[in-house]
Design an enzyme around this catalytic site. Structure first.
Site, short mmCIF file in Angstrom:
data_model
loop_
_atom_site.label_atom_id
_atom_site.label_comp_id
_atom_site.label_asym_id
_atom_site.label_seq_id
_atom_site.Cartn_x
_atom_site.Cartn_y
_atom_site.Cartn_z
N CYS A 40 0.83 -1.20 0.00
CA CYS A 40 0.00 0.00 0.00
C CYS A 40 0.87 1.26 0.00
CB CYS A 40 -0.99 -0.02 1.17
SG CYS A 40 -2.38 1.13 0.95
N HIS A 68 -3.61 -5.33 0.76
CA HIS A 68 -3.10 -5.60 2.11
C HIS A 68 -3.15 -7.10 2.44
CE1 HIS A 68 -2.66 -1.54 3.89
NE2 HIS A 68 -3.62 -1.19 3.04
N GLU A 121 -1.77 -8.54 4.82
CA GLU A 121 -1.77 -8.69 6.28
C GLU A 121 -3.15 -8.47 6.90
OE1 GLU A 121 -1.31 -4.22 5.98
OE2 GLU A 121 -1.07 -5.99 4.72
#
Length: 245
Positions: free
Chosen positions: A99, A186, A188
């Site tokens: 990002c 993302h 994560e």
């Protein structure tokens, strides 16, 4: 083989989410620890606060996290980080970006990132895979990731290869040889965290964007796949600069 990964944290979580999710660095640790390939150990440094690794400490890779800040902003900590990343790149170190990190590394390497004219990208987004590399195992033809961004890479750095793209985000993932690997999405994130962010930003996003994003959360999120690719990338052959050293 145990990899050493330095996580350069570029934000802090909302206070109401800290107890459950701790921080972006911890979220990446959990992502990588779920992978069965290439065990890794981590050090997290919050560069917003001026926290960096000691000069004599080396890692197998350096990962730049997401942030609410603009990658093209002129904040002093962002300028310091850009100079640090350029130094790492010129030294031949492997770099990962997600990002904000994806955008910042594009800028550092001569590309362009800016506010996207398509507005906010939130929820689960689907990408077409545009290239395959040896470390992209297992292979897929499409990729779905949780996203949260209003900026995009609009011009790739010289020598970059697009990995994933969509009409909404043409440069959604790229790599530069065996040295740099970046994703706009993302890996994560988990669905519950994305839902909490959406709820917190509902008024800002507007009802139409919010409702569309909420509906998308029923789709699969392949963050673990990207986490595996990242570890394989780090463990893969050394970068060209490292090989020449």
């Amino acid at each position: 083989m145990s990899l050493r990964i330095c996580i350069l944290e570029t934000d802090v979580l909302r206070p109401e989410l800290t107890a459950q999710y701790q921080g972006y660095g911890r979220m990446f640790e959990q992502l990588f620890l779920r992978q069965s390939v290439n065990q890794a150990e981590f050090r997290v440094y919050n560069v917003m606060n001026g926290d960096y690794p000691p000069e004599d400490e080396r890692f197998d890779a350096y990962l730049v996290t997401g942030s609410k800040a603009d990658s093209f902003g002129d904040d002093p900590w962002i300028q310091t980080l850009k100079a640090y990343l350029l130094k790492l790149y010129e030294r031949g170190d492997k770099l990962l970006g997600v990002c904000f990190g994806h955008q910042l590394l594009a800028l550092v390497l001569g590309g362009k990132a800016e506010r996207a004219d398509r507005g906010w990208g939130v929820g689960v987004h689907r990408y077409t895979l545009a290239a395959h590399a040896p470390w992209m195992d297992p292979q897929v033809t499409e990729l779905t990731l949780l996203i949260s961004h209003q900026d995009q890479v609009t011009q790739l750095p010289k020598g970059a290869t697009v990995i994933a793209s969509s009409d909404f985000c043409p440069n959604a993932a790229y790599h530069v040889g065996d040295q740099v690997l970046c994703f706009q999405g993302h890996p994560e994130f988990v669905h519950d965290y994305s839902r909490a962010l959406l709820d917190a930003r509902q008024e800002h996003l507007g009802d139409e964007v919010y409702q569309r994003a909420i509906a998308s959360l029923k789709l699969e999120h392949q963050g673990d796949l990207v986490g595996e690719w990242m570890l394989r990338f780090v463990a893969h052959a050394p970068s060209a600069k490292e090989s020449a050293a």
